[in-house]
Design an enzyme around this catalytic site. Structure first.
Site, PDB file in Angstrom:
ATOM      1  N   GLU A  99       5.077  -0.468 -12.924  1.00 52.68           N
ATOM      2  CA  GLU A  99       5.552  -1.560 -13.783  1.00 52.68           C
ATOM      3  C   GLU A  99       4.405  -2.109 -14.625  1.00 52.68           C
ATOM      4  O   GLU A  99       4.599  -2.501 -15.780  1.00 52.68           O
ATOM      5  CB  GLU A  99       6.214  -2.652 -12.927  1.00 52.68           C
ATOM      6  CG  GLU A  99       7.584  -2.180 -12.428  1.00 52.68           C
ATOM      7  CD  GLU A  99       8.013  -2.751 -11.088  1.00 52.68           C
ATOM      8  OE1 GLU A  99       7.493  -3.789 -10.658  1.00 52.68           O
ATOM      9  OE2 GLU A  99       8.898  -2.121 -10.447  1.00 52.68           O
ATOM     10  N   GLY A 175      13.352   0.936  -7.351  1.00 52.25           N
ATOM     11  CA  GLY A 175      14.406  -0.016  -7.652  1.00 52.25           C
ATOM     12  C   GLY A 175      15.727   0.617  -8.038  1.00 52.25           C
ATOM     13  O   GLY A 175      16.624  -0.067  -8.520  1.00 52.25           O
ATOM     14  N   SER A 214      12.464   2.827  -3.296  1.00 56.40           N
ATOM     15  CA  SER A 214      13.724   2.675  -2.556  1.00 56.40           C
ATOM     16  C   SER A 214      13.589   3.047  -1.080  1.00 56.40           C
ATOM     17  O   SER A 214      14.533   3.563  -0.480  1.00 56.40           O
ATOM     18  CB  SER A 214      14.841   3.475  -3.226  1.00 56.40           C
ATOM     19  OG  SER A 214      15.047   3.027  -4.552  1.00 56.40           O
TER      20      SER A 214
HETATM   21  P1  13P Z   1      11.659  -0.601  -4.392  1.00 53.86           P
HETATM   22  O1  13P Z   1      11.356  -0.456  -2.915  1.00 53.86           O
HETATM   23  O2  13P Z   1      12.392  -1.873  -4.712  1.00 53.86           O
HETATM   24  O3  13P Z   1      12.276   0.635  -4.956  1.00 53.86           O
HETATM   25  O4  13P Z   1      10.226  -0.773  -5.112  1.00 53.86           O
HETATM   26  C1  13P Z   1       9.220   0.122  -4.801  1.00 53.86           C
HETATM   27  C2  13P Z   1       7.976  -0.360  -5.410  1.00 53.86           C
HETATM   28  O5  13P Z   1       7.832  -0.377  -6.613  1.00 53.86           O
HETATM   29  C3  13P Z   1       6.911  -0.844  -4.514  1.00 53.86           C
HETATM   30  O6  13P Z   1       5.736  -1.063  -5.201  1.00 53.86           O
END
Ligand code: 13P
Length: 251
Positions: A99, A175, A214
């Protein structure tokens, strides 16, 4: 050699306030006694770090940041430095999360500088690497991950990996509810470790490589059973006490 000790780290991202963070951290504190085979860490938003660090003082649960500035201090409005995180009680800091790379333009070079700044401040960087869906579909996964690692190796050297954690987070799995299969994840983790073996076998065998994307209680066991998966970097599922603890218990 025996497998490395599992690390399960929660990346809260931009979630939480003082009330729900207090409840979450206190819940984890109560439950940690039943997590026998994993280290736990939480990475709250900057503003909640002092609260989490205070509540977790003396407990086995570590605190980490989600990002840091490459500079130690100075005129960088709105930024937080490694020494500040260290001073606030952090042990870890995430660097190069997808991100940050995608939404805030962090290049491989900047990520490498952040990795080094973290270590200079006495923090353990959790270096995130991982490919986009189109890169996977174009069979570029290994090339992308190698490029991301090489930037850090070039700046910090292989020895620096002795005091760092790597997190393989395929961007398409973050996500989305689409976890990489244990086989898909293991293949990339193995690739990463074998790449590092070429530079330094002992460092490569000692470094923890977490999976992220996830990951949740229901799929943790299979993922953590893979020979080169040494833990998880957990987003959504780290915001629920039992769900997060159960990932740790799956180790
Ligand atoms: P999720 O577990 O919500 O998919 O996010 C993973 C993540 O980006 C952890 O840094």
């Amino acid at each position: 050699m025996s497998k490395r000790r599992t690390l399960v780290a929660g990346n809260w991202k931009m979630n939480g306030n003082r009330a729900d963070s207090t409840a979450l951290v206190n819940g984890l504190k109560q439950g940690i006694a039943s997590v026998n085979n994993a280290d736990l860490a939480v990475c709250p938003p900057f503003i909640l770090i002092p609260l989490a660090a205070e509540l977790l003082k003396g407990s086995a649960i570590a605190v980490g940041g989600q990002n840091l500035n490459v500079n130690k201090s100075g005129a960088f409005t709105g930024e937080i430095s490694g020494p500040m995180l260290k001073d606030a009680g952090c042990r870890y800091v995430i660097v190069g999360h997808s991100e940050r790379r995608a939404l805030y333009g962090e290049s491989d070079d900047v990520v490498a500088q952040k990795f080094k700044a973290a270590q200079d401040a006495g923090l353990i960087p959790i270096l995130c690497v991982g490919e986009l869906l189109e890169e996977r579909e174009a069979n570029k996964t290994e090339a992308v991950v190698a490029r991301q690692l090489d930037a850090v190796l070039k700046l910090a050297g292989i020895g620096a990996l002795a005091n760092a954690v790597i997190a393989y987070e395929p961007v398409w799995a973050i996500g989305t509810g689409k976890t990489a299969t244990p086989e898909q994840a293991q293949a990339v983790h193995k690739f990463i470790r074998e790449k590092l073996v070429k530079a330094d076998k002992a460092v490569a065998e000692g470094v923890r490589i977490l999976y992220g994307g996830s990951m949740k209680a229901s799929n943790a066991k299979e993922l953590l059973a893979q020979p080169d998966i040494d833990g998880g970097l957990i987003g959504g599922a780290s915001l629920q006490v039992e769900e997060f603890l159960n990932i740790g218990r799956a180790a």
